[in-house]
Design a protein around this motif. Structure first.
Motif, PDB file in Angstrom:
ATOM      1  N   THR A 132      42.382  32.066  49.673  1.00 18.72           N
ATOM      2  CA  THR A 132      41.478  31.776  48.573  1.00 18.72           C
ATOM      3  C   THR A 132      40.058  31.648  49.145  1.00 18.72           C
ATOM      4  O   THR A 132      39.882  31.525  50.355  1.00 18.72           O
ATOM      5  N   PRO A 133      39.029  31.699  48.287  1.00 19.19           N
ATOM      6  CA  PRO A 133      37.656  31.684  48.791  1.00 19.19           C
ATOM      7  C   PRO A 133      37.298  30.488  49.678  1.00 19.19           C
ATOM      8  O   PRO A 133      36.363  30.565  50.476  1.00 19.19           O
ATOM      9  N   ASP A 134      38.050  29.380  49.566  1.00 18.68           N
ATOM     10  CA  ASP A 134      37.766  28.216  50.406  1.00 18.68           C
ATOM     11  C   ASP A 134      38.403  28.320  51.790  1.00 18.68           C
ATOM     12  O   ASP A 134      38.318  27.393  52.600  1.00 18.68           O
ATOM     13  N   GLY A 135      39.056  29.466  52.075  1.00 21.53           N
ATOM     14  CA  GLY A 135      39.638  29.678  53.394  1.00 21.53           C
ATOM     15  C   GLY A 135      41.057  29.175  53.566  1.00 21.53           C
ATOM     16  O   GLY A 135      41.608  29.239  54.674  1.00 21.53           O
ATOM     17  N   MET A 136      41.699  28.702  52.487  1.00 16.85           N
ATOM     18  CA  MET A 136      43.085  28.241  52.584  1.00 16.85           C
ATOM     19  C   MET A 136      44.035  29.434  52.464  1.00 16.85           C
ATOM     20  O   MET A 136      43.837  30.312  51.639  1.00 16.85           O
ATOM     21  N   GLU A 179      45.326  20.169  41.424  1.00 14.86           N
ATOM     22  CA  GLU A 179      44.249  21.126  41.679  1.00 14.86           C
ATOM     23  C   GLU A 179      44.735  22.279  42.552  1.00 14.86           C
ATOM     24  O   GLU A 179      44.301  23.418  42.380  1.00 14.86           O
ATOM     25  N   LYS A 210      44.157  26.190  41.538  1.00 18.76           N
ATOM     26  CA  LYS A 210      43.306  27.025  42.380  1.00 18.76           C
ATOM     27  C   LYS A 210      43.978  28.374  42.663  1.00 18.76           C
ATOM     28  O   LYS A 210      43.329  29.424  42.614  1.00 18.76           O
ATOM     29  N   TYR A 251      42.827  32.072  41.237  1.00 17.64           N
ATOM     30  CA  TYR A 251      42.602  33.178  42.170  1.00 17.64           C
ATOM     31  C   TYR A 251      43.144  34.482  41.584  1.00 17.64           C
ATOM     32  O   TYR A 251      42.464  35.509  41.562  1.00 17.64           O
TER      33      TYR A 251
END
Length: 430
Positions: A109-113, A187, A191, A195
């Motif tokens: 995902t965009p947060d790097g997870m 959350e 998330k 995505y």
């Protein structure tokens, strides 16, 4: 970013096939084509193209992304006992006609997870579903479901916290679809759902896009207009003219569905006009329908390009260069591979027949994928699977592909076709 996607028993894809965007051996060739969504741990390719003969399965690979997205975002709306619309197993074998379709995707995902999602389903039942993530080097379970599980017995991971986790679902609903679309879910699950809902965009060969999502965004509209002005399409800019048209202003037949009526009304409420410079130095406005097919195609694709690059999403396009000059397709690929433009780890996945794009100046070996059929079943493989001592980073990929060295080209029997056209085949069988 998508790391890899594994498909089995879907349309022409009978056996397990993995489409990988993982840069396993970065080497030194076109390093700018690789992004690192989680530091320097995992390198992921910014773009990948799929080549192959007509009906070899290229579009089916891309349709699998759409099917997965539908399962995640839409299947939760199915009523009890309804058929799962994207259940399309391989039909040329008795063993697979009623067997589950299986998808497995690894992504950031965009947060790097980093996540791994798996799902298997038959016509009316999801028989397996699993989601895990990597808060550390070791995977942690979010949820796991098998064919016997109900919403009350589904297994939930210890790190899956922060909201309501029990969501009633029918056999044909994905848990991710039900939980991810609920405001009181943790959350973490929302998330992942968002995505799939927002970050994966797809444009099929003959599909239209809904302009309503971007024509009121001045920044996007400005960039789309500028792109058309800078590609030598003879267009100085684009103007949208809006009008007020209500449903009572149009006489629809009674059998026209409401969704179709709304789509028609949307088109009637706006007109796109393209400004062309005249000899006198002013502009003449042309309707979209009067523009070339290439300009129309680029105009429909440009908003998705802008949105994907800005949001760091994934753009999936069937036959990228359809109706467009090869230079236009090259431009789009270059934007995604340019680290100064693609700052958000966006990805481009496309199919094409244009072998001029298959060049070591544009692509690494692991960015070029091929499909071919044997007994009706699609095989998917990349140039990276060939002997690296024979197919090197600077080898003339396009020329060797045209020569048939990699396979995945149509087998054409010209002499037989010529006999048919001259009626010689009928004469020889008489």
């Amino acid at each position: 970013m998508i790391v890899d996607f594994t498909i089995s028993n879907f349309r022409s894809i009978r056996d397990k096939q993995t489409f990988s965007l993982y840069a396993e051996t970065p080497g030194g060739h076109l390093l700018e084509n690789i992004s690192y969504p989680a530091g320097k741990k995992v390198g992921v390719l910014n773009s990948a193209g799929i080549y192959g003969a007509n009906a070899s399965g290229k579009s089916n690979v891309l349709l699998a992304f759409e099917a997965l997205q539908w399962l995640v975002c839409v299947s939760g709306r199915l009523t009890d006992g309804s058929a799962i619309g994207c259940y399309e197993p391989f039909r040329l074998s008795k063993k697979t006609r009623t067997a589950p379709v299986r998808f497995e995707i690894e992504f950031f995902t965009p947060d790097g997870m980093r996540y791994v999602y798996k799902i298997a389903f038959t016509r009316k039942r999801i028989v397996e579903e699993h989601l895990s993530f990597y808060p550390s080097a070791k995977a942690a379970l979010i949820f796991d479901r098998n064919s016997e599980d109900t919403w009350e017995t589904i297994k939930l991971g210890g790190m899956y916290t922060g909201g309501r986790r029990k969501f009633p679902f029918f056999d044909n609903n994905s848990y991710l679809s039900k939980a991810g679309d609920s405001a009181d879910a943790p959350e973490l699950i929302r998330k992942v759902y968002n995505y799939f809902q927002n970050d994966i965009l797809r444009l099929g060969l003959n599909e239209e896009i809904h302009f309503d999502d971007w024509i009121d965004n001045p920044d996007v509209f400005k960039k789309v207009s500028a792109i058309l002005g800078f590609v030598d399409a003879g267009v100085d800019g684009v103007i949208v003219r809006k009008s007020s048209v209500d449903e009572e202003d149009v006489r629809f037949p009674d059998d026209i569905p409401q969704a179709v009526r709304e789509s028609i009304l949307r088109d009637m409420r706006r007109t796109f006009l393209f400004a062309h410079p005249t000899e006198a130095g002013d502009s003449e406005l042309f309707d979209l329908r009067l523009e070339s097919s290439g300009t129309q195609r680029l105009f429909r694709l440009a908003p998705l390009i802008v949105q994907t690059l800005e949001d760091g999403g994934i753009l999936i396009v069937d036959e990228l260069d359809n109706s467009m000059h090869p230079f236009m397709a090259e431009l789009i690929i270059r934007l995604f591979n340019d680290p100064d433009v693609n700052c958000g780890n966006a990805q481009l996945i496309f199919s094409t027949h244009n072998i001029s794009l298959m060049s070591p100046e544009r692509f690494r070996r692991d960015q070029i994928w091929l499909t071919e059929k044997t007994n009706g079943a699609t095989r998917l493989f990349s140039l990276d699977e060939f002997d690296k001592n024979k197919v090197k980073s600077q080898s003339p990929f396009n020329r060797w592909y045209a020569e048939g060295r990699f396979g995945a080209v149509p087998k054409i029997d010209y002499h037989k076709i010529a006999e048919v056209m001259t009626n010689k085949a009928e004469a020889s069988n008489a």
